[in-house]
Write a protein that holds these residues in place. Structure first.
Motif, PDB file in Angstrom:
ATOM      1  N   ILE A 234       0.838  -1.206   0.000  1.00 29.69           N
ATOM      2  CA  ILE A 234       0.000   0.000   0.000  1.00 29.69           C
ATOM      3  C   ILE A 234       0.869   1.251   0.000  1.00 29.69           C
ATOM      4  CG2 ILE A 234      -1.653   1.351   1.348  1.00 29.69           C
ATOM      5  CD1 ILE A 234      -2.893  -1.292   2.249  1.00 29.69           C
ATOM      6  N   VAL A 235       1.940   1.219   0.818  1.00 27.60           N
ATOM      7  CA  VAL A 235       2.864   2.363   0.867  1.00 27.60           C
ATOM      8  C   VAL A 235       3.490   2.602  -0.505  1.00 27.60           C
ATOM      9  CG1 VAL A 235       5.050   3.208   1.815  1.00 27.60           C
ATOM     10  CG2 VAL A 235       3.349   2.138   3.330  1.00 27.60           C
ATOM     11  N   TYR A 238       1.160   3.998  -3.085  1.00 27.11           N
ATOM     12  CA  TYR A 238       0.646   5.330  -2.748  1.00 27.11           C
ATOM     13  C   TYR A 238       0.737   6.331  -3.912  1.00 27.11           C
ATOM     14  CZ  TYR A 238       0.742  10.050  -0.804  1.00 27.11           C
ATOM     15  OH  TYR A 238       0.538  11.390  -0.588  1.00 27.11           O
ATOM     16  N   LEU A 241      -2.009   5.555  -6.325  1.00 27.17           N
ATOM     17  CA  LEU A 241      -3.332   5.801  -5.749  1.00 27.17           C
ATOM     18  C   LEU A 241      -3.619   7.290  -5.626  1.00 27.17           C
ATOM     19  CD1 LEU A 241      -3.293   3.072  -2.941  1.00 27.17           C
ATOM     20  CD2 LEU A 241      -4.474   2.968  -5.139  1.00 27.17           C
ATOM     21  N   ILE A 242      -2.640   8.072  -5.167  1.00 25.31           N
ATOM     22  CA  ILE A 242      -2.862   9.515  -4.971  1.00 25.31           C
ATOM     23  C   ILE A 242      -3.033  10.209  -6.314  1.00 25.31           C
ATOM     24  CG2 ILE A 242      -0.422  10.217  -4.920  1.00 25.31           C
ATOM     25  CD1 ILE A 242      -3.216  11.605  -2.678  1.00 25.31           C
ATOM     26  N   THR A 297       5.890  12.949   0.011  1.00 29.19           N
ATOM     27  CA  THR A 297       5.459  11.583   0.338  1.00 29.19           C
ATOM     28  C   THR A 297       5.603  10.651  -0.863  1.00 29.19           C
ATOM     29  OG1 THR A 297       3.160  12.272  -0.095  1.00 29.19           O
ATOM     30  CG2 THR A 297       3.888  12.229   2.199  1.00 29.19           C
ATOM     31  N   SER A 301       7.867   7.322  -0.875  1.00 24.82           N
ATOM     32  CA  SER A 301       7.295   6.047  -1.304  1.00 24.82           C
ATOM     33  C   SER A 301       8.185   5.372  -2.346  1.00 24.82           C
ATOM     34  CB  SER A 301       5.890   6.279  -1.877  1.00 24.82           C
ATOM     35  OG  SER A 301       5.360   5.080  -2.387  1.00 24.82           O
TER      36      SER A 301
END
Length: 384
Positions: A234-235, A238, A241-242, A297, A301
């Motif tokens: 998931i990290v 990221y 997804l973002i 972020t 990641s």
């Protein structure tokens, strides 16, 4: 058109040959699959750069950017297959090989961004040989083929020629006439800021800058397959997804107001009509802080993804990906020193992204090929 087609086809042919160590020994079916993947990646590369090709003209866009990129790959291929393998050639073949090797290097580095890319590539190759050699540091230096030092020096000379070219002054005067004072007011920090954050601006405000988006998707999938750790996956997913969330928000945005793009633009370029200053060039505001946190972020990641790849896969793939990412980022620093790129944002992302997208395409190909070449390993990981 014929020459463009040939040059672009060469990119698709060279990708699997460069990225798969035993490619020549593979079965024809596998070779066909890998060529099909490379053809699709190259078509996607052309698609995401289409606006950049049209702005200066398709001939100028491809000849000045795609051709040097292709010849850079040719130079690396000849180095890998012929120069470093110490094959015993006949004199006539040696002349042909070295002619292609030298010509491809000179043609490639005739473009400023590729000159920097090839310099960094040769530095990485020399560092890799030194790292993997035994003995004292001096003995390791001696073990590096002398031709690598020669072409490293040539890269430095070519970059020096680019920086001292007499035409630079004329071009600078032409491109900065309407905004000379504003350009001269940019500090070194502003230029570094532009070189680093402008890529994120394009990601947030345009849909045709999708190579980065595909890279986020592939590296996230790759980490998921090799680690099978849901939290880590998931990290590492990221960024994908973002960016998916941001693109969805933009599609739902009111087309007449374009509130999101206006929000982002004001963070990078607070006063309409002024030059593009980068994300941190005009102080900290709420929009700047929010965008900077998202940007930071995403970087974290990607770093975590590389660490995971080194831990769960192997050092070589992790190091290769790290080196290619650093080279792709370094290729963008030219935008922090080019008056035309600074002044034309955000209306025209332009030709500065072509090489950047090309290097990302190579990284994506490397990840896909590694998963397929180690298919049994990948399937076992998914089944656990």
């Amino acid at each position: 058109m014929i020459l463009d087609s040939l040059i672009i086809t060469i990119i698709a042919i060279l990708m699997p040959n460069l990225l798969i160590s035993n490619f020549k020994s593979l079965e024809d079916d596998k070779k066909g699959l890998y060529y099909l993947i490379s053809c699709n990646l190259v078509m996607f590369f052309l698609y995401v750069n289409f606006v950049s090709f049209l702005a200066p003209g398709f001939i100028a866009g491809t000849l000045n950017y795609v051709w040097p990129f292709s010849f850079g790959l040719i130079n690396i291929f000849v180095l890998k297959e012929y120069i470093l393998n110490n094959n015993n050639f006949s004199l006539s073949k040696k002349i042909r090989v070295y002619f292609i090797f030298v010509f491809s290097f000179l043609f490639s580095t005739n473009m400023e961004i590729m000159a920097v890319v090839m310099l960094l590539f040769y530095m990485c190759i020399i560092f890799s040989i030194i790292k993997n050699s035994a003995g004292t540091f001096f003995n390791r230096l001696i073990k590096v083929p002398k031709i690598l030092y020669v072409f490293l020096l040539l890269s430095v000379i070519v970059i020096f020629i680019h920086l001292t070219c007499p035409g630079n002054a004329v071009r600078f005067a032409t491109e900065t006439t309407p905004w000379l004072g504003e350009y001269l007011s940019l500090s070194l920090f502003n230029k570094i800021d532009i070189g680093l954050t402008s890529v994120f601006y394009i990601m947030l405000t345009r849909f045709d800058f999708m190579m980065v988006y595909l890279f986020f998707a592939i590296i996230g999938l790759y980490v998921y397959i090799i680690s099978k750790n849901k939290v880590i996956s998931i990290v590492c997913m990221y960024p994908f997804l973002i960016m998916s969330l941001i693109y969805l928000f933009r599609m739902l945005d009111d087309k007449s107001n374009l509130l999101f793009i206006d929000f982002v633009t004001k963070a990078f370029k607070p006063e309409m009509g002024s030059a593009f200053h980068g994300l941190l060039g005009d102080g900290i505001s709420l929009s700047v802080l929010l965008i900077f946190i998202i940007f930071l972020t995403i970087i974290v990641s990607i770093l975590i993804s590389i660490i995971v790849i080194i831990k769960y896969r192997n050092n070589d793939i992790g190091i290769q990906i790290s080196a290619l990412i650093l080279i792709s980022v370094a290729s963008q620093f030219v935008s922090g020193n080019a008056p035309s790129s600074i002044m034309f944002y955000p209306e025209y992302p332009g030709r500065y992204w072509i090489i950047f997208n090309g290097i990302l395409m190579i990284i994506i190909g490397l990840l896909i090929y590694d998963l397929l070449e180690n298919w049994e390993f990948s399937i076992n990981k998914l089944q656990k």
